[in-house]
Design a protein around this motif. Structure first.
Motif, PDB file in Angstrom:
ATOM      1  N   GLY A 188       0.812  -1.208   0.000  1.00  0.00           N
ATOM      2  CA  GLY A 188       0.000   0.000   0.000  1.00  0.00           C
ATOM      3  C   GLY A 188       0.846   1.260   0.000  1.00  0.00           C
ATOM      4  O   GLY A 188       2.004   1.252   0.424  1.00  0.00           O
ATOM      5  N   GLU A 189       0.241   2.336  -0.456  1.00  0.00           N
ATOM      6  CA  GLU A 189       0.898   3.651  -0.469  1.00  0.00           C
ATOM      7  C   GLU A 189      -0.171   4.705  -0.272  1.00  0.00           C
ATOM      8  O   GLU A 189      -1.229   4.655  -0.922  1.00  0.00           O
ATOM      9  N   TYR A 190       0.080   5.656   0.635  1.00  0.00           N
ATOM     10  CA  TYR A 190      -0.879   6.738   0.828  1.00  0.00           C
ATOM     11  C   TYR A 190      -0.491   7.923  -0.036  1.00  0.00           C
ATOM     12  O   TYR A 190       0.606   8.466   0.084  1.00  0.00           O
ATOM     13  N   ASP A 191      -1.388   8.307  -0.935  1.00  0.00           N
ATOM     14  CA  ASP A 191      -1.185   9.448  -1.822  1.00  0.00           C
ATOM     15  C   ASP A 191      -1.741  10.688  -1.118  1.00  0.00           C
ATOM     16  O   ASP A 191      -2.958  10.907  -1.087  1.00  0.00           O
ATOM     17  N   VAL A 192      -0.855  11.485  -0.544  1.00  0.00           N
ATOM     18  CA  VAL A 192      -1.276  12.641   0.253  1.00  0.00           C
ATOM     19  C   VAL A 192      -2.038  13.643  -0.603  1.00  0.00           C
ATOM     20  O   VAL A 192      -3.097  14.156  -0.211  1.00  0.00           O
ATOM     21  N   VAL A 212      -2.293  -5.920 -10.261  1.00  0.00           N
ATOM     22  CA  VAL A 212      -3.376  -4.941 -10.371  1.00  0.00           C
ATOM     23  C   VAL A 212      -3.272  -3.936  -9.225  1.00  0.00           C
ATOM     24  O   VAL A 212      -2.644  -4.205  -8.198  1.00  0.00           O
ATOM     25  N   THR A 213      -3.896  -2.784  -9.419  1.00  0.00           N
ATOM     26  CA  THR A 213      -3.894  -1.732  -8.401  1.00  0.00           C
ATOM     27  C   THR A 213      -5.311  -1.234  -8.162  1.00  0.00           C
ATOM     28  O   THR A 213      -6.072  -1.008  -9.103  1.00  0.00           O
ATOM     29  N   ALA A 214      -5.669  -1.086  -6.891  1.00  0.00           N
ATOM     30  CA  ALA A 214      -6.964  -0.541  -6.495  1.00  0.00           C
ATOM     31  C   ALA A 214      -6.759   0.809  -5.826  1.00  0.00           C
ATOM     32  O   ALA A 214      -5.708   1.080  -5.237  1.00  0.00           O
ATOM     33  N   ILE A 215      -7.768   1.656  -5.915  1.00  0.00           N
ATOM     34  CA  ILE A 215      -7.763   2.961  -5.253  1.00  0.00           C
ATOM     35  C   ILE A 215      -8.908   3.001  -4.250  1.00  0.00           C
ATOM     36  O   ILE A 215     -10.046   2.660  -4.584  1.00  0.00           O
ATOM     37  N   HIS A 216      -8.603   3.416  -3.032  1.00  0.00           N
ATOM     38  CA  HIS A 216      -9.648   3.694  -2.054  1.00  0.00           C
ATOM     39  C   HIS A 216      -9.506   5.150  -1.619  1.00  0.00           C
ATOM     40  O   HIS A 216      -8.509   5.526  -1.006  1.00  0.00           O
ATOM     41  N   HIS A 217     -10.483   5.946  -1.994  1.00  0.00           N
ATOM     42  CA  HIS A 217     -10.476   7.359  -1.630  1.00  0.00           C
ATOM     43  C   HIS A 217     -10.818   7.504  -0.154  1.00  0.00           C
ATOM     44  O   HIS A 217     -11.683   6.800   0.378  1.00  0.00           O
ATOM     45  N   VAL A 218     -10.119   8.411   0.507  1.00  0.00           N
ATOM     46  CA  VAL A 218     -10.262   8.595   1.948  1.00  0.00           C
ATOM     47  C   VAL A 218     -11.167   9.796   2.212  1.00  0.00           C
ATOM     48  O   VAL A 218     -10.876  10.926   1.786  1.00  0.00           O
TER      49      VAL A 218
END
Length: 262
Positions: A188-192, A212-218
């Motif tokens: 995982g990586e947090y995109d600030v 594959v890569t998933a995105i979870h918006h915070v």
């Protein structure tokens, strides 16, 4: 080894596409998650839905997105009339095959493309899919839910990427997960700048390998509550798990219940 690298999930800059979910949920990831969640967990989550929303026998329930149908099927087994909506053709096909003899319909469509006729007694968005969409898309989805659920009906949302849950002590350590012959390396990586978590997975089964890569918006809890209120959902309850434990800073997930009052 047969290798499939999902290049369509990335823009030319190497940033995952905002519509990553269109192609992510193929057979290998779907089969992993079908195996990974014990039936008792699904039963506990549906218990929460019935208990908090006070569902009467035969209630009409919308499950969106429904994935491979684990909640839809459990709700239908308990006598509810269920419509499940999902964008993964593979998942919908699996759910339809598993639904023999049950009062459940599975529809292959985007999560925002649900009937807005106010005909549902309740809607559920479980399995941590509420954070898939960017803010404009989430607004559209919540508006669709508001149009689908009748006044007095209920809603349950499952969000593991609420800011209050994910940010305290956030650590992006690699994990290795296994279910039978499927192994997953997850990082995982947090995109600030984007307020989102980028979750990268390498699925391996025998000679198959899929990256594959998933995105979870915070989103903050206040943002979610405000979006829901703007579409008629109030009387909000916040829980940290299906047993009804309180949701607080650092809770692993947010289970939110609400009632459509207007």
């Amino acid at each position: 080894m047969s290798r499939c690298t999902a290049r369509s999930f990335f823009t030319m800059s190497g940033i995952p596409s905002p519509t990553w979910y269109v192609d992510f949920f193929t057979e290998l990831p779907n089969e992993f998650w079908r195996r990974a969640v014990p039936a008792v967990v699904t039963a506990e989550e549906v218990d929460l839905v019935e208990r908090r929303l006070g569902l009467a026998p035969g209630s009409r329930v919308l499950d969106v997105p429904c994935g491979s149908g684990r909640h839809s099927l459990e709700l239908a087994r308990r006598g509810h009339r269920v419509t499940g909506v999902d964008l993964s053709a593979e998942a919908v096909g699996h759910a339809r095959r598993a639904a023999a003899g049950l009062d459940v319909e599975f529809v292959h469509a985007d999560m925002r493309d649900v009937p807005r006729d106010g005909g549902f007694d309740a809607a559920v968005c479980l399995g941590n899919s509420f954070g898939y969409l960017e803010l404009d898309g989430l607004r559209e989805f919540v508006a669709a839910l508001g149009g689908a659920v009748r006044p007095g009906g209920g809603l349950v949302v499952d969000l593991a990427s609420a800011a209050e849950s994910i940010l305290p002590g956030y650590r992006a350590e690699p994990r290795t997960l296994r279910t039978g012959d499927i192994t997953v390396l997850a990082t995982g990586e947090y995109d600030v700048a984007g307020s989102r978590v980028l979750s990268r997975y390498r699925f391996t089964r025998g000679e198959e390998e899929l990256d594959v890569t998933a995105i979870h918006h915070v989103y903050t809890v206040a943002q979610v509550v405000d979006l829901l209120a703007g579409n008629g959902f109030t009387d909000v309850g916040l829980f940290g798990g299906p047993a009804g434990e309180p949701c607080g800073i650092g809770s692993g997930r947010l289970l939110l219940t609400a009632r459509r009052t207007s």
